[in-house]
Design a protein around this motif. Structure first.
Motif, mmCIF file in Angstrom:
data_model
loop_
_atom_site.group_PDB
_atom_site.id
_atom_site.type_symbol
_atom_site.label_atom_id
_atom_site.label_comp_id
_atom_site.label_asym_id
_atom_site.label_seq_id
_atom_site.Cartn_x
_atom_site.Cartn_y
_atom_site.Cartn_z
ATOM 1 N N UNK A 18 -12.393 0.542 -11.653
ATOM 2 C CA UNK A 18 -11.505 1.474 -12.348
ATOM 3 C C UNK A 18 -11.384 2.780 -11.559
ATOM 4 N N UNK A 19 -12.501 3.227 -10.983
ATOM 5 C CA UNK A 19 -12.459 4.429 -10.142
ATOM 6 C C UNK A 19 -11.543 4.213 -8.943
ATOM 7 N N UNK A 20 -11.615 2.995 -8.364
ATOM 8 C CA UNK A 20 -10.758 2.678 -7.218
ATOM 9 C C UNK A 20 -9.287 2.690 -7.619
ATOM 10 N N UNK A 21 -8.998 2.241 -8.835
ATOM 11 C CA UNK A 21 -7.627 2.278 -9.334
ATOM 12 C C UNK A 21 -7.138 3.725 -9.437
ATOM 13 N N UNK A 60 0.706 -4.359 -7.226
ATOM 14 C CA UNK A 60 1.404 -4.586 -5.982
ATOM 15 C C UNK A 60 0.577 -4.327 -4.725
ATOM 16 N N UNK A 61 1.205 -4.676 -3.572
ATOM 17 C CA UNK A 61 0.547 -4.641 -2.277
ATOM 18 C C UNK A 61 0.047 -3.244 -1.940
ATOM 19 N N UNK A 62 -1.131 -3.230 -1.325
ATOM 20 C CA UNK A 62 -1.778 -2.056 -0.773
ATOM 21 C C UNK A 62 -2.182 -1.027 -1.820
ATOM 22 N N UNK A 67 -4.340 -4.999 -3.350
ATOM 23 C CA UNK A 67 -4.669 -4.247 -2.147
ATOM 24 C C UNK A 67 -6.145 -3.945 -2.026
ATOM 25 N N UNK A 68 -6.783 -3.574 -3.147
ATOM 26 C CA UNK A 68 -8.210 -3.266 -3.131
ATOM 27 C C UNK A 68 -9.018 -4.506 -2.768
ATOM 28 N N UNK A 69 -8.665 -5.640 -3.367
ATOM 29 C CA UNK A 69 -9.384 -6.891 -3.070
ATOM 30 C C UNK A 69 -9.257 -7.261 -1.601
ATOM 31 N N UNK A 79 -2.663 -12.057 2.855
ATOM 32 C CA UNK A 79 -1.568 -11.116 2.662
ATOM 33 C C UNK A 79 -1.510 -10.690 1.195
ATOM 34 N N UNK A 80 -1.578 -9.385 0.953
ATOM 35 C CA UNK A 80 -1.521 -8.888 -0.427
ATOM 36 C C UNK A 80 -0.230 -9.295 -1.122
#
Length: 428
Positions: A18-21, A60-62, A67-69, A79-80
């Motif tokens: 969640x912090x990464x989000x 979405x991508x990046x 993107x995080x994964x 590819x994201x």
């Protein structure tokens, strides 16, 4: 199976996720706009039927989940955009989506429609344990875990039977199993995938052009290049004036270009019979030498090694081959991560299209190799760096050289002017 209900993001992601989000600018802006506050519970969006779903920004991508994964676990491997497009098709981005196949008695769950059977196999047999998978299958509804396992499964498909597989093979196998990757029943899914992928907001936001032609489902990813664009067919359209001056000042390049009648300001890229742009070996080596001479933060990487890796991943095609983008096969999330977090700011990278520029792709490919050479704080051998670049640092097996290492040595021999140092790391 007991019912599951998520009202908040906090119900279905770990605190660090969640912090990464919140750290993703687009997600943070979207959440703040709708009244969410950091430190409080974040509401999941809901469709007219009351079902929670992820917005395209969240998926979405990046940015956000895909993107995080990819940045954390599958750099330069998945590819994201592929994950995002499959999520659209499989669940319409709904974390609680569930489907049941009467014939196989298989239940599929979550954003990427992962089955408990597949989850158990990936974690127990292949060792994908970055996220805890409890015996309770309801854990598969958690977005980060679900997308992580889907990426792991796609990575396994991408090298099925020790052959590098095309994007089409991967997508169709994901839908219908390996056996149906080339069956007519999965062809409509592939066509829908291409349409969805092209319409993703990320592709528009980052200036990505039309989707390139991809190899057929039975072809390997290195069998053909991405389709050439009718524009940007010259060196000058893809290279800064400063770098072009460096190219003209390189004696071998100057000789080659002069001989072929090139003129300053309009140097043509070479094209194969299908009009795919590529670099000659003289040009490729010159780009590598210029990059490594100019950018001192890329330490210890030899031009010949970079060229050999480029031969393997792109066959010198400017746009790349298969899923790999550009001369060095570096994808946008990897390049962006190197730029933002790795301190490699020699070139701007704002879109996937930037990575079809020879100097940009070469710069970030060399930077990634330099990073791998000190992976986990240890000085690494050339064999480690090459394996890690091609397959990921967690998949290196120095006990088995295999065909990839033999291909690398063959490619390296085309560029090495002196005898290779036997048993030592010539990257350092």
């Amino acid at each position: 199976m007991a019912s599951v209900s998520f009202k908040y993001w906090n119900d279905c992601v770990d605190p660090e996720d969640l912090d990464a989000m919140w750290m993703e600018p687009d997600v943070r802006a979207e959440w703040i706009d709708v009244g969410e506050t950091m430190g409080s519970k974040v509401h999941l969006s809901r469709d007219p039927d009351g079902q929670p779903y992820l917005t395209q920004t969240e998926m979405r991508v990046n940015v956000a989940v895909a993107g995080i994964i990819v940045r954390r676990h599958f750099v330069s491997q998945i590819d994201s955009d592929m994950l995002c497009a499959i999520a659209e098709l499989e669940s319409d981005r709904q974390p609680l989506a569930t489907s049941y196949n009467k014939k196989s008695e298989d239940v599929k769950m979550g954003i990427m429609q992962i089955s408990p059977r597949t989850s158990e196999w990936l974690t127990r047999e292949l060792g994908y344990r970055a996220y805890q998978v409890a015996e309770d299958p309801k854990f598969l509804y958690k977005p980060f875990l679900n997308v992580y396992l889907a990426a792991a499964y796609l990575k396994w498909i991408s090298n099925y039977d020790q052959k590098e597989r095309s994007e089409e093979f991967m997508v169709r196998a994901y839908k219908g199993s390996i056996k149906k990757a080339t069956h007519k029943s999965t062809l409509p899914y592939w066509r829908k995938y291409l349409s969805v992928k092209e319409s993703l907001p990320s592709r528009k936001a980052f200036g990505v052009g039309s989707a390139p032609n991809v190899p057929s489902s039975s072809a390997t990813a290195v069998s053909q290049s991405k389709e050439a664009s009718p524009v940007n067919a010259t060196w000058d359209s893809r290279t800064s004036g400063e770098d072009m001056e460096e190219m003209w000042n390189h004696p071998d390049v100057n000789k080659e270009w002069t001989k072929s009648g090139e003129r300053r300001g309009n140097v043509r890229l070479s094209h194969d019979a299908e009009k795919h742009p590529y670099l000659s070996r003289v040009e490729l080596r010159a780009v590598a030498e210029i990059i490594l001479a100019k950018h001192s933060n890329i330490k210890g990487v030899k031009p010949t090694v970079v060229c050999a890796v480029s031969e393997m991943v792109s066959m010198r095609f400017v746009n790349g081959v298969g899923q790999r983008t550009g001369l060095m096969g570096i994808d946008y999330p990897t390049a962006r991560w190197l730029y933002k977090d790795g301190g490699y700011k020699g070139y701007m990278v704002e879109s996937t299209e930037d990575l079809t520029k020879p100097f940009v792709s070469m710069y970030f490919g060399a930077a990634y190799m330099a990073w791998l050479s000190q992976y986990e704080g240890r000085e690494r051998t050339l064999q480690f760096v090459v394996q890690a670049y091609l397959s990921g640092p967690q998949n290196v097996n120095l006990q088995e050289t295999g065909p990839l290492w033999m291909k690398f040595e063959e490619a390296l021999s085309r560029y090495e002017e002196t005898r290779r140092e036997n048993g030592s790391c010539i990257i350092m």
